[in-house]
Design an enzyme around this catalytic site. Structure first.
Site, PDB file in Angstrom:
ATOM      1  N   ASN A 131     -48.293  16.927  69.073  1.00 61.19           N
ATOM      2  CA  ASN A 131     -48.046  16.816  70.615  1.00 61.19           C
ATOM      3  C   ASN A 131     -46.758  16.690  70.793  1.00 61.19           C
ATOM      4  O   ASN A 131     -45.789  16.883  69.982  1.00 61.19           O
ATOM      5  CB  ASN A 131     -48.889  15.474  70.934  1.00 61.19           C
ATOM      6  CG  ASN A 131     -48.492  14.263  69.939  1.00 61.19           C
ATOM      7  OD1 ASN A 131     -47.387  13.974  70.147  1.00 61.19           O
ATOM      8  ND2 ASN A 131     -49.238  13.893  68.960  1.00 61.19           N
ATOM      9  N   ASP A 169     -55.986  12.524  67.167  1.00 66.01           N
ATOM     10  CA  ASP A 169     -57.347  12.109  66.816  1.00 66.01           C
ATOM     11  C   ASP A 169     -58.084  12.954  65.975  1.00 66.01           C
ATOM     12  O   ASP A 169     -59.165  12.363  65.068  1.00 66.01           O
ATOM     13  CB  ASP A 169     -58.043  11.978  68.421  1.00 66.01           C
ATOM     14  CG  ASP A 169     -57.370  10.951  69.255  1.00 66.01           C
ATOM     15  OD1 ASP A 169     -57.018   9.704  68.773  1.00 66.01           O
ATOM     16  OD2 ASP A 169     -57.152  11.284  70.315  1.00 66.01           O
ATOM     17  N   LYS A 184     -51.287  31.854  55.195  1.00 65.69           N
ATOM     18  CA  LYS A 184     -51.104  32.067  56.464  1.00 65.69           C
ATOM     19  C   LYS A 184     -52.109  32.977  56.894  1.00 65.69           C
ATOM     20  O   LYS A 184     -52.536  33.954  56.230  1.00 65.69           O
ATOM     21  CB  LYS A 184     -49.836  32.609  56.872  1.00 65.69           C
ATOM     22  CG  LYS A 184     -49.524  33.102  58.091  1.00 65.69           C
ATOM     23  CD  LYS A 184     -48.137  33.642  58.434  1.00 65.69           C
ATOM     24  CE  LYS A 184     -48.061  34.040  59.737  1.00 65.69           C
ATOM     25  NZ  LYS A 184     -47.193  35.066  60.088  1.00 65.69           N
ATOM     26  N   PRO A 209     -58.413   8.845  60.814  1.00 67.06           N
ATOM     27  CA  PRO A 209     -58.887   7.545  60.864  1.00 67.06           C
ATOM     28  C   PRO A 209     -58.001   6.782  61.946  1.00 67.06           C
ATOM     29  O   PRO A 209     -57.062   7.435  62.298  1.00 67.06           O
ATOM     30  CB  PRO A 209     -58.149   7.120  59.494  1.00 67.06           C
ATOM     31  CG  PRO A 209     -57.178   8.012  59.163  1.00 67.06           C
ATOM     32  CD  PRO A 209     -57.743   9.567  59.796  1.00 67.06           C
ATOM     33  N   PHE A 228     -50.668   0.933  72.242  1.00 66.92           N
ATOM     34  CA  PHE A 228     -50.142   1.794  73.489  1.00 66.92           C
ATOM     35  C   PHE A 228     -51.387   2.706  73.820  1.00 66.92           C
ATOM     36  O   PHE A 228     -52.323   2.974  72.950  1.00 66.92           O
ATOM     37  CB  PHE A 228     -49.172   2.835  73.024  1.00 66.92           C
ATOM     38  CG  PHE A 228     -47.631   2.041  73.324  1.00 66.92           C
ATOM     39  CD1 PHE A 228     -47.124   1.174  72.619  1.00 66.92           C
ATOM     40  CD2 PHE A 228     -46.883   2.633  74.533  1.00 66.92           C
ATOM     41  CE1 PHE A 228     -45.845   0.683  73.039  1.00 66.92           C
ATOM     42  CE2 PHE A 228     -45.684   2.240  74.794  1.00 66.92           C
ATOM     43  CZ  PHE A 228     -45.248   1.137  74.065  1.00 66.92           C
ATOM     44  N   LYS A 259     -59.507   0.012  75.663  1.00 65.61           N
ATOM     45  CA  LYS A 259     -58.850   0.354  74.445  1.00 65.61           C
ATOM     46  C   LYS A 259     -58.555  -1.322  73.800  1.00 65.61           C
ATOM     47  O   LYS A 259     -58.784  -1.390  72.484  1.00 65.61           O
ATOM     48  CB  LYS A 259     -57.767   1.429  74.255  1.00 65.61           C
ATOM     49  CG  LYS A 259     -58.013   2.683  74.216  1.00 65.61           C
ATOM     50  CD  LYS A 259     -56.871   3.524  74.476  1.00 65.61           C
ATOM     51  CE  LYS A 259     -57.604   5.079  74.656  1.00 65.61           C
ATOM     52  NZ  LYS A 259     -56.401   6.053  74.898  1.00 65.61           N
ATOM     53  N   LYS A 288     -60.547  -2.169  70.449  1.00 61.59           N
ATOM     54  CA  LYS A 288     -59.802  -2.055  69.126  1.00 61.59           C
ATOM     55  C   LYS A 288     -59.412  -3.530  68.726  1.00 61.59           C
ATOM     56  O   LYS A 288     -58.638  -3.771  67.691  1.00 61.59           O
ATOM     57  CB  LYS A 288     -58.607  -1.091  69.409  1.00 61.59           C
ATOM     58  CG  LYS A 288     -58.992   0.336  69.432  1.00 61.59           C
ATOM     59  CD  LYS A 288     -57.663   1.128  69.259  1.00 61.59           C
ATOM     60  CE  LYS A 288     -58.204   2.586  69.797  1.00 61.59           C
ATOM     61  NZ  LYS A 288     -57.159   3.477  69.244  1.00 61.59           N
TER      62      LYS A 288
END
Ligand code: PMT
Length: 403
Positions: free
Chosen positions: A214, A283, A293, A309, A327, A341, A345
């Protein structure tokens, strides 16, 4: 690495003969790893050129008055927020008088009014001016409002007199800055705490040359690590692959995948007082990784992904649980999703971060956070430079730690 490494120091120059030493001071600060910007008062321009200070600082110099031009670049509020420390060298009797009385009549004095950074003065003036009752009263006043005063030294003066009023030498001023930042760290809100922070992206390989990742640059997490260190914490930073250097005095553990990040975090969590999960952890990861490849044979390709995890949840459920800050990077329903969240969590605090727009929270962009706490607290940290934002978040964490 010394404590000036990566520190952002704003050097103010007021109009005295000692200004000829300021370029050397700027060079010495940069030698220690500090980033330096310079503001000159209009009187300083009679003693030294902005070009010399631009050459040694590596940045355009901000001169005297506020103007549309200067405000369209790095304006006075940006400069005030940017600085970790403001050092005015030389500080003339006139500038000290204006600072003592809260004047905002020039860019330098306005920035001093608008900053939350520590301000240090290096007085330089004729010994009679220094001993003058008005100057001494202003000296007491600037000290009483929290400004630091470095020097002055005693000795021969440019005017031919001898006595107190010489600006300290550049090396001595650098040592004073180091001492000041060290003592602020020792008194910081996270003194004696161990802080474990994740930052950057994770990289989940598909084959040896392709991966799912990302846009996290690591900047937010690294700024938080630096701010935690400046607030007195010992900091361990578990970082995905990024292109930035670790902050000074921070221990970095470099990892690639979410699995590696989890292993590194769990090996340190029992020794930590605070955990801050800033990393953009993937995730999902590919179920299998090809050892060679992929070849481009078919028109389409399907990759099966399996769940990674959840490191944050594991830390929160750990038997030696630290104070846990997560965050939440959200493109929509920012607060609602962050609150979900926080609860799911079982976190102590969550920083809701809007991402995905033109002012996305990734990279060098400024950022803004809404911080929610388990006991119902809500704090808005407005759009600002990531270093400033990190300092505000660390102050908030310091205020919310259990006694
Ligand atoms: O690095 P920058 O370019 O400066 O960008 C900063 C940032 C936008 C990445 C950062 O400010 C941010 O928002 N980080 C959280 C990114 C994220 O993964 O958010 P999330 O809502 O998907 O995850 C929620 C929390 O769970 C996060 O604390 C995350 O670290 C944690 N998590 C998520 C998944 C997982 N498998 N394990 C986790 O620990």
């Amino acid at each position: 690495m010394g404590c000036l490494q990566n520190k952002q120091i704003l050097v103010g120059v007021s109009g005295g003969i000692a200004a000829y030493k300021t370029p050397e001071l700027v060079r010495r600060l940069r030698d220690r790893g500090a980033e330096v910007r310079v503001i000159m008062t209009s009187a300083a321009e009679s003693f030294i050129t902005s070009l010399s200070l631009q050459a040694v600082s590596g940045h355009p110099v901000h001169v005297a008055e506020m103007s549309a031009d200067s405000e369209s670049g790095m304006g006075h509020i940006d400069l005030a927020r940017w600085a970790d420390l403001i050092l005015i060298a030389p500080t003339t009797a006139n500038t000290m008088a204006r600072l003592a009385n809260g004047f905002g009549d020039e860019l330098l004095t306005t920035v001093c009014l608008a900053t939350s950074a520590p301000i240090a003065l290096a007085p330089a003036m004729n010994q009679q001016m220094w001993s003058n009752a008005a100057t001494q009263a202003n000296l007491e006043k600037v000290k009483s409002i929290g400004m630091e005063v470095f020097g002055p030294g005693i000795g021969d003066q440019a005017c031919g007199e001898t006595g107190p009023g010489r600006m300290l030498e550049p090396d001595d001023l650098v040592a004073c800055c180091e001492q000041l930042l060290t003592s602020l760290r020792q008194d910081g809100p996270l003194r004696g705490k161990h802080c474990l922070i994740t930052a950057g992206p994770t990289v989940e390989h598909l084959d040896p040359v392709r991966a799912i990742t990302n846009f996290s640059s690591g900047r937010m997490g690294y700024a938080i690590a630096a701010a935690a260190n400046a607030a007195g914490a010992d900091v361990t930073l578990v970082s995905g692959p990024v292109a930035i250097e670790a902050p000074a005095n921070v221990t970095r553990i470099s990892v690639k995948s979410a699995e590696e990040m989890r292993t590194a975090v769990l090996s340190k969590v029992a020794d930590s007082d605070i955990f801050i999960g800033v990393a953009a952890v993937a995730d999902y990861r590919p179920k299998s990784q090809a050892t060679k490849k992929f070849k481009k044979n078919d028109d389409s390709m399907t990759v099966e992904l399996v769940k990674n995890p959840d490191i944050l949840s594991e830390v929160s459920a750990h038997k030696d649980r630290p104070f846990v800050v997560g965050f939440a990077a959200e493109t929509d329903d920012l607060e609602k999703n962050a609150l979900a969240k926080l609860k799911k969590k079982k976190l102590d605090m969550i920083a809701a971060n809007k991402v995905g727009g033109s002012d996305s929270g990734f990279g060098d962009n400024p950022n803004a956070l809404i911080v929610l706490t388990a006991n119902g607290g809500r704090h808005e940290l407005p759009m600002s430079d990531k270093n400033q934002l990190a300092q505000s978040l660390i102050a908030l964490i310091g205020n919310n730690l259990p006694a």
